[in-house]
Design a protein around this motif. Sequence first.
Motif, PDB file in Angstrom:
ATOM      1  N   ASP A 138       1.172  -0.884  -0.378  1.00  0.00           N
ATOM      2  CA  ASP A 138      -0.238   0.229   0.271  1.00  0.00           C
ATOM      3  C   ASP A 138       1.055   1.251   0.330  1.00  0.00           C
ATOM      4  OD1 ASP A 138      -2.266  -1.169   0.385  1.00  0.00           O
ATOM      5  OD2 ASP A 138      -1.513  -1.837   2.273  1.00  0.00           O
ATOM      6  N   TYR A 139       2.210   1.288  -0.010  1.00  0.00           N
ATOM      7  CA  TYR A 139       2.757   2.200   0.403  1.00  0.00           C
ATOM      8  C   TYR A 139       3.416   2.545  -1.048  1.00  0.00           C
ATOM      9  CZ  TYR A 139       2.511   2.411   5.404  1.00  0.00           C
ATOM     10  OH  TYR A 139       1.476   2.080   6.544  1.00  0.00           O
ATOM     11  N   ALA A 140       4.377   3.183  -1.956  1.00  0.00           N
ATOM     12  CA  ALA A 140       4.451   4.108  -2.683  1.00  0.00           C
ATOM     13  C   ALA A 140       5.632   5.240  -2.769  1.00  0.00           C
ATOM     14  CB  ALA A 140       4.067   4.366  -3.919  1.00  0.00           C
ATOM     15  N   ASP A 188       1.588  11.939   7.470  1.00  0.00           N
ATOM     16  CA  ASP A 188       1.846  12.762   8.575  1.00  0.00           C
ATOM     17  C   ASP A 188       1.041  12.341  10.080  1.00  0.00           C
ATOM     18  OD1 ASP A 188       1.346  15.248  10.294  1.00  0.00           O
ATOM     19  OD2 ASP A 188      -0.968  15.891   9.936  1.00  0.00           O
ATOM     20  N   GLU A 239       5.272   9.112  -1.360  1.00  0.00           N
ATOM     21  CA  GLU A 239       4.618   9.336  -0.381  1.00  0.00           C
ATOM     22  C   GLU A 239       5.105   9.537   1.017  1.00  0.00           C
ATOM     23  OE1 GLU A 239       2.503   5.074   0.675  1.00  0.00           O
ATOM     24  OE2 GLU A 239       0.872   6.342   1.359  1.00  0.00           O
ATOM     25  N   ARG A 240       3.949  10.433   1.267  1.00  0.00           N
ATOM     26  CA  ARG A 240       4.352  11.460   2.766  1.00  0.00           C
ATOM     27  C   ARG A 240       2.860  11.260   3.740  1.00  0.00           C
ATOM     28  NH1 ARG A 240       6.802  17.042   1.798  1.00  0.00           N
ATOM     29  NH2 ARG A 240       9.356  16.969   1.361  1.00  0.00           N
TER      30      ARG A 240
END
Lengths: 348, 348, 348
Positions: free
Chosen positions: A198-200, A206, A203-204
């Motif tokens: 699910d992460y790329a 907070d 990507e940031r």
Amino acid sequence: MTGKTDTGRFFEDFRLGEVIVHATPRTVSEADAALYLALTGTRFAVNSADPFAAALGFKRAPLDDFLAFHIVFGKTVPDISLNAVANLGYAEGVFGVPLFPGDTVTARSEVVGLRENSNRQTGTLYVRSRGVNQRGESIVDYVRWVMLRKRDPAAPAPSPQVPKLSDAVAASALTLPDGIDLSSYDRALAGSPYGWDDYAPGERIDHGEGVTIEEAEHAMATRLYQNTAKVHFNRHSESQGRFGKRLVYGGHVISLARALSFNGLGNAFRIAALNGGRHVAPCFAGDTLYAWSEVLDKAALAGRRDVGALRLRTVAAKDHHCADFPDKTGDTYHAVVLDFDYWVLMPR
Amino acid sequence: MTGKTDTGRFFEDFRLGEVIVHATPRTVSEADAALYLALTGTRFAVNSADPFAAALGFKRAPLDDFLAFHIVFGKTVPDISLNAVANLGYAEGVFGVPLFPGDTVTARSEVVGLRENSNRQTGTLYVRSRGVNQRGESIVDYVRWVMLRKRDPAAPAPSPQVPKLSDAVAASALTLPDGIDLSSYDRALAGSPYGWDDYAPGERIDHGEGVTIEEAEHAMATRLYQNTAKVHFNRHSESQGRFGKRLVYGGHVISLARALSFNGLGNAFRIAALNGGRHVAPCFAGDTLYAWSEVLDKAALAGRRDVGALRLRTVAAKDHHCADFPDKTGDTYHAVVLDFDYWVLMPR
Amino acid sequence: MTGKTDTGRFFEDFRLGEVIVHATPRTVSEADAALYLALTGTRFAVNSADPFAAALGFKRAPLDDFLAFHIVFGKTVPDISLNAVANLGYAEGVFGVPLFPGDTVTARSEVVGLRENSNRQTGTLYVRSRGVNQRGESIVDYVRWVMLRKRDPAAPAPSPQVPKLSDAVAASALTLPDGIDLSSYDRALAGSPYGWDDYAPGERIDHGEGVTIEEAEHAMATRLYQNTAKVHFNRHSESQGRFGKRLVYGGHVISLARALSFNGLGNAFRIAALNGGRHVAPCFAGDTLYAWSEVLDKAALAGRRDVGALRLRTVAAKDHHCADFPDKTGDTYHAVVLDFDYWVLMPR
């Protein structure tokens, strides 16, 4: 009848290739985990619950990886950095076997670089430090460099030697502890629905909340690591020092940023490597830390479908909510206190 | 419908020879060691690592001797000193078996002296207190005396009885825990190269660093010992009290001084006896403690070549670095808060 | 590339009957007991010493009942009350099996009521939460209700549903942990001579002492429970908030009041049920808590001659000694911060 007081080593006291055995050996326990929890608020399930960890193949819940790191780091302080002007950097940090309650940590450091500064008042010392358990297995192995005072500016300078250090630990060097299988990882119980897929990169995230640091908290954490750096503990002398007050141990800032990162990275169950880190600005009691992270890179692990690695950059800021991702313009940082680059492992 | 609130005993409530069983029994654990570490920063290897302690013949790392003392002392407070005006002194403190995680501490005290003061408002109570483990073995046995308020100044005075107390525990009375052999003691790992043979009577050692006390720290330490003395915990009432603020438990000052003494006395692995001690001045949150020690005496232990005893005087000062060995002129102390006389054991 | 940050659920995100599994599972240890002791000063013998507990039939000293409650409660916070405006109440709290070191706590909540407020900005959520150990046995089961913000005031309101809740847990529903026999309970060692037969309904007990709360203390306690409510930790945001400063977790106030209640209720060895509780006023660091209790009711337990139940109302006040039993006139409280109604068990 004097001379038993250890005033720490100065730059000219180190020799290239020298190996230093650090005191004090330390048997860790569940109490270290509980104190770490009370001081940082961490919520990663693997470090919190034995059955959760056992379902993944750990013999029980391992201690938090940064807790392990700080205990190793703390041992090096009396020998390496008591007379440090500044902690300049970390590199090539590789986490090995997890640290479990009952294990005993010892540490040693090898001098891998020395370079006197042109002012002849100070020099940069590079050491490779390794913490091991009672079986001699590496818990964490890393290089750090510090600027040290010379006792005597006239002392002869060693021939300058600066080690070549990697910008980042290669993804191929990342390992999973033996016997770990993430296929039954329970995301609902862990508190985050997001896995590696699910992460790329780019990507940031907070991390939302903020946490205020108290003097008693950072001092207790730093003493728990038997870290003796004077600047954290002595209001009387620091009132005359550079900042006029006690400084928070940079490692406590790392731990708080990691704990905050649970919100958005709740399944990053293991720190695999430390690529680098910069303590951009000092922290003091009363400061409130916030954090955000950027995914720098992703890497599959050879032969594994259950787990992957994310290279993260976690940035902590003080007294500044991170919804706007405070960062740097050129070399100038805004509100940032920590810029930290590391690899984590996450179920896929 | 009143009367269940315990307001503590007053001077006239004690009878010579009376034995008082103290609440609350307490099973200690590794968590006490970890909290003590986080609160004091102690670094003695024997108390920090199981394998280090096991190599000397301990079954595992014993809890710090002063932690054991404070737990015993804490139990006596609700019965002995809740209405104390002042802690006047300690004597004849002998440390017995080490305290290990899993042991359960109970304590009792015998009234060994009573003397009303001429003002009839107060009196001095002398008690011999002993803390034992679950096998009834003595952990520590000591005399202390306190000035207590009378509930009723008109209450009749007992016939004055003041016990004869030794100035110091005799070297011949010092014992080593059973089965301990220091011949394989590792000084490098312990963090100090100096053994018993390296110290000489009259030698003074500055312990170098300072440590600032926070309210949360001393309160947590004192609660950990279940010490209920009001002056440490209640800002509201103490704001109207003698000092206008909460007072730090004197035992916490002893522990901090002992932890600081690692720098110069790193191999003093065991407290053998407490000869006497004076809390010269009160400590408050925000104070920074420093310490220095003087070797008062040395004693070989009968039949032992591996270990000897040092009689030490450790002096703690506040907001005053101890490089100049702050001391007293006649009866007037300068910056000093603690003057403490005790025996330690050290490898030869 | 956003959306991984959990901002908590709002009123309109809940559905009647929905069951929520809470993160993070937690294996508790002796360290939780030691930290709880250091943070609250509790002195109940059953929770302090293994042999004392074992003599009553416990396998060892159980963790304090409110420590167990706070750990369960803490798990519910990220899912239930992150966006709460106020904690409105508790009811029907029943304590089940004791929590022992080594046990693992998980928790889930069922939505049992929902009612939008007329302003459409907020609504009241009722949940029944249950914490269980690794065998699925209930540790504590209770209802609480909170006022929650809506994310979107225009979101449709559910049909109002308010559960019927008992004013108090019935005495007949109170249970003793399996295998417990109080006949050998040692009151001298426990520190109080008073048993169940010595208390009468209507009796009031002033608990005497006061304890001041520090920021580091309440924050450490609340983090130990992995309670993430923002108001306790963030000075930066709270300086702009309702009170201008961080708020002490109400559960910490309950624990301090319980610890103070040892003086007068020292044999109340077990919390059996929580009937209700009101956090009348906020607490902040620097406040000093005092407490008093009233015996509301007494109940024998069916078939037991060794133990009985007392229904207590414990009132905590701040910066106000409780010798005069501060209370309410009509609905107006004086100095009171907590009004707490619960059942305890006590030897007869």
